[in-house]
Design a protein around this motif. Structure first.
Motif, mmCIF file in Angstrom:
data_model
loop_
_atom_site.group_PDB
_atom_site.id
_atom_site.type_symbol
_atom_site.label_atom_id
_atom_site.label_comp_id
_atom_site.label_asym_id
_atom_site.label_seq_id
_atom_site.Cartn_x
_atom_site.Cartn_y
_atom_site.Cartn_z
ATOM 1 N N ARG A 1 -37.901 -66.906 29.754
ATOM 2 C CA ARG A 1 -38.959 -67.916 29.770
ATOM 3 C C ARG A 1 -38.420 -69.321 30.016
ATOM 4 N NH1 ARG A 1 -41.819 -70.607 25.893
ATOM 5 N NH2 ARG A 1 -40.614 -69.660 24.214
ATOM 6 N N SER A 2 -37.105 -69.485 30.004
ATOM 7 C CA SER A 2 -36.532 -70.791 30.314
ATOM 8 C C SER A 2 -36.177 -70.927 31.795
ATOM 9 C CB SER A 2 -35.270 -71.036 29.468
ATOM 10 O OG SER A 2 -34.214 -70.168 29.862
ATOM 11 N N SER B 1 -40.232 -74.292 35.058
ATOM 12 C CA SER B 1 -41.569 -73.707 35.164
ATOM 13 C C SER B 1 -42.039 -73.055 33.866
ATOM 14 C CB SER B 1 -41.601 -72.668 36.292
ATOM 15 O OG SER B 1 -40.663 -71.627 36.051
ATOM 16 N N GLY B 2 -41.112 -72.818 32.938
ATOM 17 C CA GLY B 2 -41.481 -72.215 31.661
ATOM 18 C C GLY B 2 -41.281 -73.195 30.523
ATOM 19 N N THR C 1 -48.773 -72.176 35.891
ATOM 20 C CA THR C 1 -47.989 -73.404 35.995
ATOM 21 C C THR C 1 -48.050 -73.941 37.415
ATOM 22 O OG1 THR C 1 -46.462 -72.719 34.243
ATOM 23 C CG2 THR C 1 -45.688 -74.411 35.761
ATOM 24 N N GLN D 1 -48.888 -77.363 33.116
ATOM 25 C CA GLN D 1 -49.151 -76.055 32.531
ATOM 26 C C GLN D 1 -50.603 -75.970 32.068
ATOM 27 O OE1 GLN D 1 -45.924 -75.817 29.657
ATOM 28 N NE2 GLN D 1 -44.692 -74.639 31.087
ATOM 29 N N TRP E 1 -47.378 -66.946 34.507
ATOM 30 C CA TRP E 1 -46.701 -66.265 33.411
ATOM 31 C C TRP E 1 -47.750 -65.417 32.693
ATOM 32 C CZ3 TRP E 1 -41.466 -66.947 32.564
ATOM 33 C CH2 TRP E 1 -40.856 -68.024 33.196
ATOM 34 N N ALA F 1 -46.854 -65.902 28.035
ATOM 35 C CA ALA F 1 -46.205 -67.205 27.963
ATOM 36 C C ALA F 1 -46.048 -67.730 26.545
ATOM 37 C CB ALA F 1 -46.978 -68.222 28.806
#
Length: 364
Positions: A59-60, A72-73, A222, A273, A316, A319
């Motif tokens: 997620r990073s 993006s995360g 996102t 987001q 995602w 998320a």
């Protein structure tokens, strides 16, 4: 995490294991998976990671573009657990503080509604992208050939030659298939719904299937925008003078000026987001439709009407945790199966680290 801290090595240094060395397979090379893997390796066990994406990060992970990268995360992280701090000390200088003191809560008309209070804890980002931290911790494993990227695990089953062990069936992005056998334990670090789906399609029942099913993780669309004509720090007129905002606009939950983060290129870039509710409502919309709606909302919130040089969206599906497990990890010693991730405790990057660490410490 200051410059005064002594430099320490990121090499994996096995210590004498409390139990005989075992072989572990870990599915997913995000923060939880890598934290678990490096801890088990340091305890003297053999670890193999499987990651379906191009590289570690989870997620990073960041998105590259011709105009600079986008986180993006995960946008930043905070440090509350001293064990997380000690792990960060192994990669001195990689993470830098990001001033989020200009965060504002915005109303739907785009006006500043209330000033958010100054953050009570430091906000940190990895440089040059958020996934650099996970990748740095995964690098010793990759160097030793224990990280298999572009490799999806499709089934978990008992080893055909050793019934008490596990084997994993995998498929690479180019269609190659392989069986990896001889594992004493398997740890799933994907989002809870994906871990449950993998167990079910493998015909493997665990005592905590119902617990996995009870975890609720919201999706997130996102939007990533770049304005090549605008380069900071000389820029003073494009958009608002804040660098991050939590928004009450019905479509947008968070906005961040990527070019304000340390270690990034100076071309004006924004990561936007969408809110959990809006993302869920539009989960199956086309990328083009989502991009148009979020770009309109971005203009309403920031006042930036210029046409972006670059615009793309990423979905995602899982998320942000809405209802966590409530325990730091799941482990069944009799089966040799476990699961961990940020969803066990919440949605912060540190939650993922703590989850992976504590599972590894429990079984090492």
């Amino acid at each position: 995490m200051t410059a005064a801290r002594p430099r320490s090595s990121n090499r994996l240094k096995p210590s004498a294991p409390a139990v005989p060395p075992r072989r572990f397979a870990i599915v997913g090379a995000g923060m939880a998976g890598v934290a678990c893997a490096r801890t088990l390796a340091q305890a003297g066990h053999s670890v193999t990671l499987f990651e379906k994406s191009l590289q570690a990060g989870g997620r990073s992970s960041a998105q590259a573009s011709p105009f600079g990268s986008f986180d993006s995360g995960a946008q930043y992280f905070t440090v509350r657990d001293e064990r997380f701090q000690k792990a960060l000390d192994t990669v001195p200088g990689l993470c830098r503080p990001w001033s989020a003191t200009t965060v504002r809560v915005l109303d739907a008309a785009g006006r500043v509604a209330t000033a958010a209070p100054p953050p009570v804890e430091a906000h940190w980002v990895a440089a040059p992208t958020m996934d650099a931290l996970v990748q740095a911790w995964a690098e010793p494993l990759a160097r030793e050939g224990r990280l298999h990227t572009r490799t999806a695990v499709t089934h978990i089953e008992r080893d055909t030659l050793h019934p008490n062990a596990w084997q994993l069936r995998t498929e690479t992005l180019d269609g190659g298939r392989q069986v990896h056998a001889g594992f004493d334990g398997v740890v799933l670090t994907q989002p809870a719904p994906l871990s449950l789906a993998l167990l079910q399609q493998s015909g493997v029942a665990t005592p905590w299937d119902a617990a996995l099913a009870g975890v609720d993780i919201a999706p997130c669309w996102t939007l990533m925008l770049a304005y090549a004509q605008a380069v900071r720090p000389g820029l003073t007129t494009l958009g608002p003078q804040w660098n991050a905002a939590r928004s009450t606009h019905h479509r947008i939950a968070w906005l961040a000026r990527e070019s304000s983060k340390p270690g990034r290129t100076q071309i004006e870039r924004w990561t936007v987001q969408a809110s959990p509710a809006w993302s869920l409502e539009h989960l199956d919309d086309t990328a083009a439709r989502v991009q148009g709606k979020l770009l309109k909302a971005f203009s309403e919130v920031t006042g930036i009407r210029a046409t972006p040089t670059h615009s793309e969206v990423r979905r995602w599906r899982y998320a942000q945790t809405q209802k966590p497990l409530g325990h730091s990890f799941l482990w069944d010693g009799a089966l040799g199966l476990g699961a961990c991730g940020d969803w066990c405790l919440g949605h912060r990057l540190e939650d993922a680290f703590v989850s992976g660490l504590e599972l590894a410490l429990a079984v090492a």
